[in-house]
Enzyme design. Structure first.
Site, PDB file in Angstrom:
ATOM      1  N   CYS A 101      12.936  11.796   6.200  1.00 36.66           N
ATOM      2  CA  CYS A 101      13.093  11.358   7.593  1.00 36.66           C
ATOM      3  C   CYS A 101      14.510  11.594   8.089  1.00 36.66           C
ATOM      4  CB  CYS A 101      12.719   9.889   7.723  1.00 36.66           C
ATOM      5  SG  CYS A 101      13.606   8.836   6.556  1.00 36.66           S
TER       6      CYS A 101
ATOM      7  N   GLU B 244       8.830  15.687  16.120  1.00 30.87           N
ATOM      8  CA  GLU B 244       9.116  15.723  14.689  1.00 30.87           C
ATOM      9  C   GLU B 244       8.153  16.681  13.999  1.00 30.87           C
ATOM     10  OE1 GLU B 244       8.033  12.315  12.240  1.00 30.87           O
ATOM     11  OE2 GLU B 244       9.968  12.428  11.239  1.00 30.87           O
TER      12      GLU B 244
ATOM     13  N   THR C  81       5.777   7.583  13.900  1.00 40.47           N
ATOM     14  CA  THR C  81       5.953   6.759  15.108  1.00 40.47           C
ATOM     15  C   THR C  81       4.610   6.352  15.706  1.00 40.47           C
ATOM     16  OG1 THR C  81       8.146   7.648  15.541  1.00 40.47           O
ATOM     17  CG2 THR C  81       6.959   6.782  17.447  1.00 40.47           C
ATOM     18  N   ALA C  82       3.620   7.254  15.689  1.00 38.29           N
ATOM     19  CA  ALA C  82       2.318   6.908  16.271  1.00 38.29           C
ATOM     20  C   ALA C  82       1.669   5.774  15.477  1.00 38.29           C
ATOM     21  CB  ALA C  82       1.417   8.140  16.277  1.00 38.29           C
ATOM     22  N   THR C  83       1.744   5.836  14.139  1.00 36.51           N
ATOM     23  CA  THR C  83       1.178   4.759  13.316  1.00 36.51           C
ATOM     24  C   THR C  83       1.934   3.460  13.571  1.00 36.51           C
ATOM     25  OG1 THR C  83       0.857   6.468  11.636  1.00 36.51           O
ATOM     26  CG2 THR C  83       0.349   4.224  10.990  1.00 36.51           C
TER      27      THR C  83
ATOM     28  N   GLY D  38       6.795   4.994   8.223  1.00 36.45           N
ATOM     29  CA  GLY D  38       5.827   6.069   8.451  1.00 36.45           C
ATOM     30  C   GLY D  38       6.058   6.695   9.816  1.00 36.45           C
TER      31      GLY D  38
ATOM     32  N   GLU E  10      10.133   1.472  10.324  1.00 34.94           N
ATOM     33  CA  GLU E  10      11.024   2.621  10.081  1.00 34.94           C
ATOM     34  C   GLU E  10      10.213   3.873  10.372  1.00 34.94           C
ATOM     35  OE1 GLU E  10      14.094   2.448   9.523  1.00 34.94           O
ATOM     36  OE2 GLU E  10      14.266   0.320   9.083  1.00 34.94           O
TER      37      GLU E  10
ATOM     38  N   LYS F 290       0.841  -1.204   0.000  1.00 35.06           N
ATOM     39  CA  LYS F 290       0.000   0.000   0.000  1.00 35.06           C
ATOM     40  C   LYS F 290       0.873   1.249   0.000  1.00 35.06           C
ATOM     41  CE  LYS F 290      -2.042   2.704   3.157  1.00 35.06           C
ATOM     42  NZ  LYS F 290      -2.228   3.948   2.421  1.00 35.06           N
TER      43      LYS F 290
HETATM   44  P1  NDP Z   1       1.939   7.776   8.412  1.00 31.88           P
HETATM   45  O1  NDP Z   1       2.388   6.975   9.566  1.00 31.88           O
HETATM   46  O2  NDP Z   1       0.786   8.669   8.554  1.00 31.88           O
HETATM   47  O3  NDP Z   1       1.593   6.831   7.169  1.00 31.88           O
HETATM   48  C1  NDP Z   1       2.493   5.878   6.639  1.00 31.88           C
HETATM   49  C2  NDP Z   1       1.701   4.836   5.872  1.00 31.88           C
HETATM   50  O4  NDP Z   1       0.912   4.083   6.797  1.00 31.88           O
HETATM   51  C3  NDP Z   1       0.717   5.419   4.862  1.00 31.88           C
HETATM   52  O5  NDP Z   1       0.634   4.574   3.741  1.00 31.88           O
HETATM   53  C4  NDP Z   1      -0.572   5.424   5.661  1.00 31.88           C
HETATM   54  O6  NDP Z   1      -1.712   5.478   4.852  1.00 31.88           O
HETATM   55  C5  NDP Z   1      -0.441   4.114   6.402  1.00 31.88           C
HETATM   56  N1  NDP Z   1      -1.285   3.976   7.577  1.00 31.88           N
HETATM   57  C6  NDP Z   1      -1.907   4.943   8.303  1.00 31.88           C
HETATM   58  N2  NDP Z   1      -2.630   4.395   9.313  1.00 31.88           N
HETATM   59  C7  NDP Z   1      -2.445   3.053   9.242  1.00 31.88           C
HETATM   60  C8  NDP Z   1      -2.926   1.945   9.997  1.00 31.88           C
HETATM   61  N3  NDP Z   1      -3.746   2.090  11.029  1.00 31.88           N
HETATM   62  N4  NDP Z   1      -2.518   0.708   9.652  1.00 31.88           N
HETATM   63  C9  NDP Z   1      -1.678   0.528   8.619  1.00 31.88           C
HETATM   64  N5  NDP Z   1      -1.212   1.533   7.837  1.00 31.88           N
HETATM   65  C10 NDP Z   1      -1.582   2.788   8.143  1.00 31.88           C
HETATM   66  O7  NDP Z   1       3.227   8.553   7.923  1.00 31.88           O
HETATM   67  P2  NDP Z   1       3.303   9.646   6.778  1.00 31.88           P
HETATM   68  O8  NDP Z   1       2.793   9.072   5.489  1.00 31.88           O
HETATM   69  O9  NDP Z   1       2.729  10.914   7.304  1.00 31.88           O
HETATM   70  O10 NDP Z   1       4.891   9.788   6.599  1.00 31.88           O
HETATM   71  C11 NDP Z   1       5.664  10.631   7.351  1.00 31.88           C
HETATM   72  C12 NDP Z   1       6.354   9.877   8.461  1.00 31.88           C
HETATM   73  O11 NDP Z   1       7.166   8.837   7.924  1.00 31.88           O
HETATM   74  C13 NDP Z   1       7.307  10.759   9.239  1.00 31.88           C
HETATM   75  O12 NDP Z   1       7.150  10.504  10.604  1.00 31.88           O
HETATM   76  C14 NDP Z   1       8.676  10.295   8.787  1.00 31.88           C
HETATM   77  O13 NDP Z   1       9.698  10.501   9.716  1.00 31.88           O
HETATM   78  C15 NDP Z   1       8.439   8.849   8.557  1.00 31.88           C
HETATM   79  N6  NDP Z   1       9.465   8.300   7.670  1.00 31.88           N
HETATM   80  C16 NDP Z   1      10.397   7.453   8.204  1.00 31.88           C
HETATM   81  C17 NDP Z   1      11.410   6.967   7.410  1.00 31.88           C
HETATM   82  C18 NDP Z   1      12.423   6.023   7.946  1.00 31.88           C
HETATM   83  O14 NDP Z   1      13.115   5.401   7.150  1.00 31.88           O
HETATM   84  N7  NDP Z   1      12.555   5.864   9.249  1.00 31.88           N
HETATM   85  C19 NDP Z   1      11.525   7.356   5.992  1.00 31.88           C
HETATM   86  C20 NDP Z   1      10.487   8.244   5.560  1.00 31.88           C
HETATM   87  C21 NDP Z   1       9.490   8.693   6.382  1.00 31.88           C
HETATM   88  P3  NDP Z   1      -2.401   6.919   4.542  1.00 31.88           P
HETATM   89  O15 NDP Z   1      -1.405   7.718   3.817  1.00 31.88           O
HETATM   90  O16 NDP Z   1      -3.581   6.576   3.737  1.00 31.88           O
HETATM   91  O17 NDP Z   1      -2.746   7.494   5.896  1.00 31.88           O
END
Ligand code: NDP
Length: 480
Positions: free
Chosen positions: A282, A384, A228-230, A226, A248, A173
């Site tokens: 990130c 963040e 940290t909360a997710t 994504g 990650e 996804k």
């Molecule tokens: P989110 O955590 O909001 O979303 C990440 C993905 O998870 C999206 O595809 C999202 O879908 C999906 N998602 C949301 N809720 C759920 C759930 N309950 N169950 C399963 N999947 C879910 O992050 P962002 O997209 O806002 O990305 C930014 C974040 O990613 C920042 O915190 C950044 O630091 C982190 N990041 C970390 C990296 C690393 O390598 N450590 C690299 C790049 C980013 P949808 O978009 O539809 O909500």
């Protein structure tokens, strides 16, 4: 208007409900395509297709799997300009960045893991008079891959490529906010002859599609990038099911500049490491610590450079700073700038939304922002923000700056600038971060482990680590 489709069982399919969501171009604020509002039923179809394809894909010689993956890499290269344009429109990032970083790195992910699987080996341990132990690695079966919006195709393929190379089928996804390049990838996979069901891409909202992938009992491994909360929520669903989990997550990365650094290099790279992709990487350094002896000089030079940054249409070649990804994200970033002021911070540059002329008049643009006068305990320096906002603080000693750098709950990356070799090693060793760059930033070697410490994640991606994550090790012992 273009309608994005899911990619299930080798074909492009409408969502079960036939319901679509709006896809907004952040530079204009306008809806420019539709994407499937999929749900658990679509994920179930994707899992069924993957289940059917698993045995044949896993049994295919590694060379044959690698050949298809190399073909996909070649098609990404062929379509680089179209993909870069799509990513720039979808995400708001400058097209030059998409063309030179995101898209070539997506092709590199497929090429790297195609080569890696051909060259992979496992260990044997010989105990004379007792037995020979050898290790085999079996694919987990179906891998769930969930990626964010900031580096859409690059991070999506960073998970998919090792999973496929290791012999797994995938249900993936992309972020609902930036679905276009994943859709274009599904077309390239069809063109490359990837067998049906091997890769399935389901578009839609995280709480529906992402949640269904994480909770599906037939998906034993989840690779997630994504917030940290997710990540915390995903762990609560996946851990009781004993799934393999790679998380990650977010970062709040320190960028430490000692007085003995190469000033010009530190200055130029800090501009990039602070504001590349509007600070939405990130690995961006959002807390800059400058040693007192050069603090005033650095701050003056840096402020001038930040003020001179070109904010504008992401599709214009000269643009250095494009749009942030959505209106909601823009409001979040602006609220942090307000908070920083309330916490006693001084805005040295930026600090506000930017109105861009012409087709981007309603886009989501923020002037790169530089804030001083905050201590490390305030929320601005602990949470963040994930936008074009950095803080700058002075420090005196090595011990002091190590403590400042390690003072957050995050531990993704760090940057250290010094011409003193011993200090570079010493400080890098003391920093709680999964990757430390000394005198550089964002230099990546795909063979190296990648991931965060503390609340920046669990597990490692990259190189062999990713192949290991997507496989189960089995030891076989033969008596001699
Ligand atoms: P989110 O955590 O909001 O979303 C990440 C993905 O998870 C999206 O595809 C999202 O879908 C999906 N998602 C949301 N809720 C759920 C759930 N309950 N169950 C399963 N999947 C879910 O992050 P962002 O997209 O806002 O990305 C930014 C974040 O990613 C920042 O915190 C950044 O630091 C982190 N990041 C970390 C990296 C690393 O390598 N450590 C690299 C790049 C980013 P949808 O978009 O539809 O909500």
């Amino acid at each position: 208007m273009e309608e994005i489709k899911n990619y299930i069982n080798g074909t492009l399919a409408a969502p079960v409900t036939d319901h679509y969501l709006d896809n907004i171009e952040p530079a204009t604020g306008k809806v420019y395509s539709k994407l499937p509002d999929s749900g658990a039923d679509d994920v179930a179809q994707a899992v069924a297709a993957a289940r059917q394809a698993t045995a044949a894909w896993a049994a295919m010689p590694a060379e044959a799997r690698a050949a298809i993956m190399t073909k996909i890499a070649g098609l990404i290269d062929r379509d680089r300009e179209a993909l870069a344009r799509a990513e720039s429109i979808d995400n708001g990032k400058p097209i030059a960045l998409a063309r030179t970083v995101d898209i070539p790195r997506a092709a590199a992910n497929f090429r790297f893991y195609a080569a890696a699987i051909i060259n992979a080996s496992t260990a044997a341990h010989v105990s004379p008079d007792k037995g020979v132990n050898y290790t085999v690695r079996e694919p987990v079966g179906i891998a769930g891959c969930i990626s964010p919006w900031n580096l859409p195709l690059y991070l999506f393929t960073w998970k998919i490529a090792p999973a496929l190379a290791a012999g797994n089928c995938v249900v993936a996804k992309p972020s609902e906010i930036t679905p276009m390049t994943a859709f274009l990838l599904s077309r390239l996979c069809i063109e490359a002859g990837l067998p049906p069901g091997v890769l399935n891409i389901v578009h839609g909202l995280g709480p529906k599609v992402g949640q269904a992938i994480v909770a599906h009992p037939d998906i034993p491994a989840i690779s997630f990038t994504g917030g940290t909360a997710t990540g915390r929520h995903i762990a609560t669903v996946a851990a009781p099911m004993f799934k393999k989990l790679s998380l990650e997550l977010g970062g709040k990365n320190p960028n430490i500049i000692f007085a003995d650094s190469n000033f010009e290099e530190a200055l130029a790279t800090t501009l990039r490491s602070s504001f590349a992709n509007q600070g939405q990487i990130c690995l961006c350094g959002s807390r800059i610590y400058v040693q007192q002896a050069i603090y005033a000089t650095f701050l003056a030079a840096f402020t001038d450079k930040v003020k001179a940054m070109q904010v504008g249409d992401p599709l214009a070649e000269a643009t250095q700073t494009g749009a942030v990804v959505s209106e909601a994200h823009m409001q979040k970033v602006l609220s942090y700038i307000k908070l920083a002021t309330a916490e006693g911070g001084k805005i040295e540059a930026g600090g506000h939304q930017v109105k861009v002329e012409g087709r981007c008049a309603n886009g989501y643009f923020i002037q790169p922002t530089l804030i001083t006068g905050l201590d490390e305990t305030c929320r601005t320096n602990q949470e963040e923000i994930f936008g074009p906002v950095v803080t700058v603080q002075p420090f005196e000693t090595e011990e002091e700056v190590i403590a400042l750098a390690n003072s957050t709950n995050y531990g993704l990356s760090a940057t250290v600038w010094t011409e003193n070799l011993q200090r570079g090693h010493r400080v890098a060793a003391a920093l709680k971060a999964g990757i430390v760059w000394v005198n550089c930033w964002l230099v990546r070697d795909l063979r190296t482990p990648f991931g965060g410490m503390k609340q920046s994640g669990v597990g490692r991606e990259g190189g062999e680590e990713a192949l290991n994550f997507f496989t189960e090790a089995k030891n076989i012992c033969i008596k001699v």
